[in-house]
Design a protein around this motif. Structure first.
Motif, short mmCIF file in Angstrom:
data_model
loop_
_atom_site.label_atom_id
_atom_site.label_comp_id
_atom_site.label_asym_id
_atom_site.label_seq_id
_atom_site.Cartn_x
_atom_site.Cartn_y
_atom_site.Cartn_z
N ALA A 180 38.70 52.50 -47.57
CA ALA A 180 37.45 51.94 -46.66
C ALA A 180 37.64 50.60 -46.49
CB ALA A 180 36.00 52.49 -47.03
N VAL A 181 37.30 50.12 -45.24
CA VAL A 181 37.31 48.69 -44.96
C VAL A 181 36.04 48.15 -44.53
CG1 VAL A 181 38.53 46.88 -43.46
CG2 VAL A 181 39.90 48.85 -44.47
N ASP A 182 35.52 47.28 -45.18
CA ASP A 182 34.39 46.48 -44.35
C ASP A 182 34.72 45.53 -43.37
OD1 ASP A 182 32.15 44.80 -43.79
OD2 ASP A 182 31.36 45.06 -46.15
N ASN A 183 34.53 45.86 -42.01
CA ASN A 183 35.05 45.23 -40.98
C ASN A 183 34.01 44.23 -40.34
OD1 ASN A 183 37.19 44.73 -39.39
ND2 ASN A 183 36.11 45.99 -37.57
N THR A 184 32.81 43.91 -41.27
CA THR A 184 31.79 43.19 -40.67
C THR A 184 32.04 41.71 -40.16
OG1 THR A 184 30.36 44.02 -42.30
CG2 THR A 184 29.47 42.28 -41.16
N LEU A 185 32.66 40.72 -40.91
CA LEU A 185 33.39 39.73 -40.44
C LEU A 185 33.93 39.55 -39.32
CD1 LEU A 185 32.31 38.60 -43.29
CD2 LEU A 185 33.63 36.82 -42.81
N ALA A 186 34.78 40.70 -39.11
CA ALA A 186 36.06 40.78 -38.03
C ALA A 186 35.34 41.26 -36.60
CB ALA A 186 37.36 41.33 -38.39
N THR A 187 34.60 42.20 -36.81
CA THR A 187 33.84 43.14 -35.86
C THR A 187 35.09 44.01 -35.13
OG1 THR A 187 34.32 41.62 -33.70
CG2 THR A 187 32.26 41.13 -35.11
N PRO A 188 34.60 44.95 -34.37
CA PRO A 188 35.75 45.81 -33.77
C PRO A 188 36.73 45.02 -32.90
CG PRO A 188 33.66 46.70 -33.55
CD PRO A 188 33.37 45.46 -34.14
N LEU A 189 36.26 43.95 -32.34
CA LEU A 189 36.92 43.01 -31.34
C LEU A 189 38.04 42.23 -32.25
CD1 LEU A 189 34.79 43.81 -28.97
CD2 LEU A 189 35.21 41.68 -28.13
N GLY A 190 37.94 41.92 -33.47
CA GLY A 190 38.58 41.22 -34.05
C GLY A 190 39.80 41.84 -35.07
N GLN A 191 39.19 43.29 -35.16
CA GLN A 191 40.16 44.00 -36.31
C GLN A 191 39.70 45.18 -36.06
OE1 GLN A 191 41.30 42.57 -40.44
NE2 GLN A 191 39.49 43.66 -40.90
N ARG A 192 40.84 46.25 -36.00
CA ARG A 192 40.22 47.88 -36.15
C ARG A 192 41.32 48.58 -37.15
NH1 ARG A 192 42.00 47.59 -29.58
NH2 ARG A 192 39.92 47.07 -28.76
N PRO A 193 40.28 48.52 -38.13
CA PRO A 193 40.77 49.00 -39.41
C PRO A 193 41.52 50.39 -39.37
CG PRO A 193 38.63 47.95 -39.88
CD PRO A 193 38.78 48.15 -38.48
N LEU A 194 40.92 51.40 -38.56
CA LEU A 194 41.54 52.83 -38.42
C LEU A 194 42.90 52.77 -37.88
CD1 LEU A 194 38.56 54.97 -36.95
CD2 LEU A 194 39.00 54.19 -39.46
N GLU A 195 43.07 51.84 -36.99
CA GLU A 195 44.50 51.49 -36.60
C GLU A 195 45.44 51.01 -37.62
OE1 GLU A 195 44.36 49.19 -33.06
OE2 GLU A 195 43.23 50.95 -31.84
N LEU A 196 44.92 50.35 -38.55
CA LEU A 196 45.79 49.78 -39.70
C LEU A 196 46.00 50.80 -40.84
CD1 LEU A 196 44.19 46.23 -39.70
CD2 LEU A 196 46.27 46.73 -38.87
N GLY A 197 45.29 51.93 -40.53
CA GLY A 197 45.55 53.11 -41.65
C GLY A 197 44.30 53.38 -42.34
N ALA A 198 43.18 52.66 -42.38
CA ALA A 198 42.17 53.06 -43.05
C ALA A 198 41.40 54.33 -42.66
CB ALA A 198 40.80 51.95 -42.91
N ASP A 199 40.96 54.84 -43.78
CA ASP A 199 40.04 56.30 -43.37
C ASP A 199 38.68 55.89 -43.09
OD1 ASP A 199 42.23 58.37 -44.72
OD2 ASP A 199 41.77 56.67 -46.15
N PHE A 200 37.95 54.90 -43.36
CA PHE A 200 36.89 54.55 -42.80
C PHE A 200 36.79 53.06 -42.38
CE2 PHE A 200 36.16 57.79 -46.21
CZ PHE A 200 35.27 58.47 -45.77
N SER A 201 36.02 52.76 -41.13
CA SER A 201 35.86 51.51 -41.02
C SER A 201 34.16 51.21 -41.12
CB SER A 201 35.96 50.92 -39.51
OG SER A 201 35.90 49.76 -39.14
N VAL A 202 33.73 50.35 -41.79
CA VAL A 202 32.40 50.28 -42.20
C VAL A 202 31.73 48.73 -42.01
CG1 VAL A 202 30.51 50.68 -43.94
CG2 VAL A 202 32.70 51.83 -43.97
N ALA A 203 30.59 48.69 -41.45
CA ALA A 203 30.17 47.38 -40.97
C ALA A 203 28.72 47.19 -41.17
CB ALA A 203 30.71 46.66 -39.70
N SER A 204 28.35 46.08 -41.04
CA SER A 204 26.93 45.81 -40.84
C SER A 204 26.87 45.26 -39.29
CB SER A 204 26.32 44.51 -41.83
OG SER A 204 25.25 44.05 -41.19
#
Length: 389
Positions: A180-204
């Motif tokens: 699981a990747v906390d993507n809060t600081l990057a936002t979906p525009l800055g980083q896409r964890p699922l494309e990088l291999g993560a099972d979960f993208s999680v954020a505030s």
């Protein structure tokens, strides 16, 4: 996947176009493009239980549109499952507590969000083993063996270290570990964890996703329907649901995420560069700086470097003079908003940072005005006699 764009299948769509149209329903004559929030605790349900809406703790039409929109931003063109929550911590807790069981091992960063130690205590109270390692230098690789889940926070908050998500995900999956990747600081525009291999993208969604500092929201996105069902089931059990008004406000705000992010990222870069010329400032961190220790890794996996800059001033009193001298920057503990914010992070006592450590979140002000305000505040903070606002 449910996208409504003028282009044909497979044609490229820009982030701005995607953002302004994400999650919109099919066009219906005389209906608004984005229907208003649905305030309902229950729905008409004669006869057998069927259809998408029955009770307000389970589903809501306003959530449906927002979840669709977030999924389109996090994983364009892919079939994903999105679950929205009342806050970012509700989303984080839902992933960890819905997937791990007594006797399992979870790997957390030891330099992540301030509330993670509280979550660690809860995990351990449930008999779940917790290992920790720093975000930088992919140090979590050393403690992966036999883990049920790896929790990544990149960039980390507030230190802004970055780890190689692809590398960590490959190593974790080789051992049967979920990622699981906390993507809060990057936002979906800055980083896409699922494309990088993560099972979960999680954020505030409270932060840069919605960007106006007027709501609390969290979300989880994943591809696997079984994993998503566990997360959704956890939301139902604990009732950590967003209000329909908050969900509607969040969806409305998504339309401007590209416009906000581009200005925020440019402002953060400019502030970080300006700080580098100040002798009293040390430890400047921003992944967009070519000299930053995390820049090479960030440049490989991030599409934008975010709105947050961190740096250290010579002690608590100096940092407080700086904060008091700022005119365009609000003293607040959140980040990612259209108005710049900053804080002396050590005042909370939960982060391993120096007393003079500043977490700065660049807003959408004119770049020249924001940089000038920061430099003026730094000049005034050099005077130990105090600051005249």
């Amino acid at each position: 996947m449910n996208e409504h764009y003028p282009e044909g299948p497979g044609e490229p769509i820009g982030d701005g176009t995607r953002a302004v149209r994400a999650g919109l329903p099919e066009v219906v004559k005389n209906e608004p493009p984005l229907p208003g929030p649905v305030f309902a605790a229950h729905f008409h349900l004669p006869g057998d239980v069927e259809g998408p809406y029955a009770y307000g703790r389970d589903t809501n039409p306003t959530w449906t549109l927002l979840e669709r929109a977030i999924g389109e931003l996090e994983a364009p063109g892919q079939d994903v499952h999105t679950v929205v929550f009342a806050s970012g911590m509700a989303a984080i807790a839902a992933v960890l507590l819905s997937q791990a069981r007594t006797g399992d091992t979870v790997v957390l960063p030891d330099d992540g969000y301030q509330a993670l130690p509280l979550l660690r205590e809860q995990l351990e109270a449930y008999g779940i083993h917790v290992r920790t390692a720093p975000t930088g230098a992919d140090a979590q690789l050393e403690v992966l063996d036999g883990a049920r889940m790896l929790w990544i926070e990149t960039p980390s908050n507030p230190g802004l270290d970055v780890c190689d998500v692809r590398r960590l995900a490959e190593a974790a999956h080789a051992g049967g570990t979920l990622v699981a990747v906390d993507n809060t600081l990057a936002t979906p525009l800055g980083q896409r964890p699922l494309e990088l291999g993560a099972d979960f993208s999680v954020a505030s969604g409270t932060k840069g996703l919605t960007g106006h500092g007027d709501l609390l929201l969290g979300y989880v996105v994943c591809r696997d329907p079984e994993l998503a069902a566990r997360v959704r089931g956890w939301r139902k059990i604990v009732g950590a649901i967003p209000g329909p008004m908050e969900a509607w406000l969040a969806h409305r705000s998504l339309a401007t995420i590209q416009l906000r992010a581009q200005r925020q990222w440019a402002n953060a870069q400019a502030v970080a560069e300006a700080l580098g010329d100040r002798r009293e400032v040390s430890g400047v961190r921003y992944p967009g700086l070519t000299m930053d220790p995390s820049h090479k890794t960030a440049a490989r996996q991030m599409r934008g470097f975010g709105s947050v800059v961190s740096f250290t001033l010579p002690g608590r009193a100096h940092a407080e003079r700086f904060m008091a001298a700022l005119r365009l920057v609000e003293d607040a503990t959140s980040f990612g908003g259209v108005r710049s914010t900053a804080e002396r992070r050590g005042r909370w006592g939960g982060d391993a940072v120096p007393e003079g450590f500043i977490r700065f979140s660049a807003g959408a002000e004119d770049t020249e005005d924001l940089v000038a305000d920061v430099l003026r505040a730094l000049d005034r903070a050099l005077d130990p006699a105090g600051v005249d606002r």
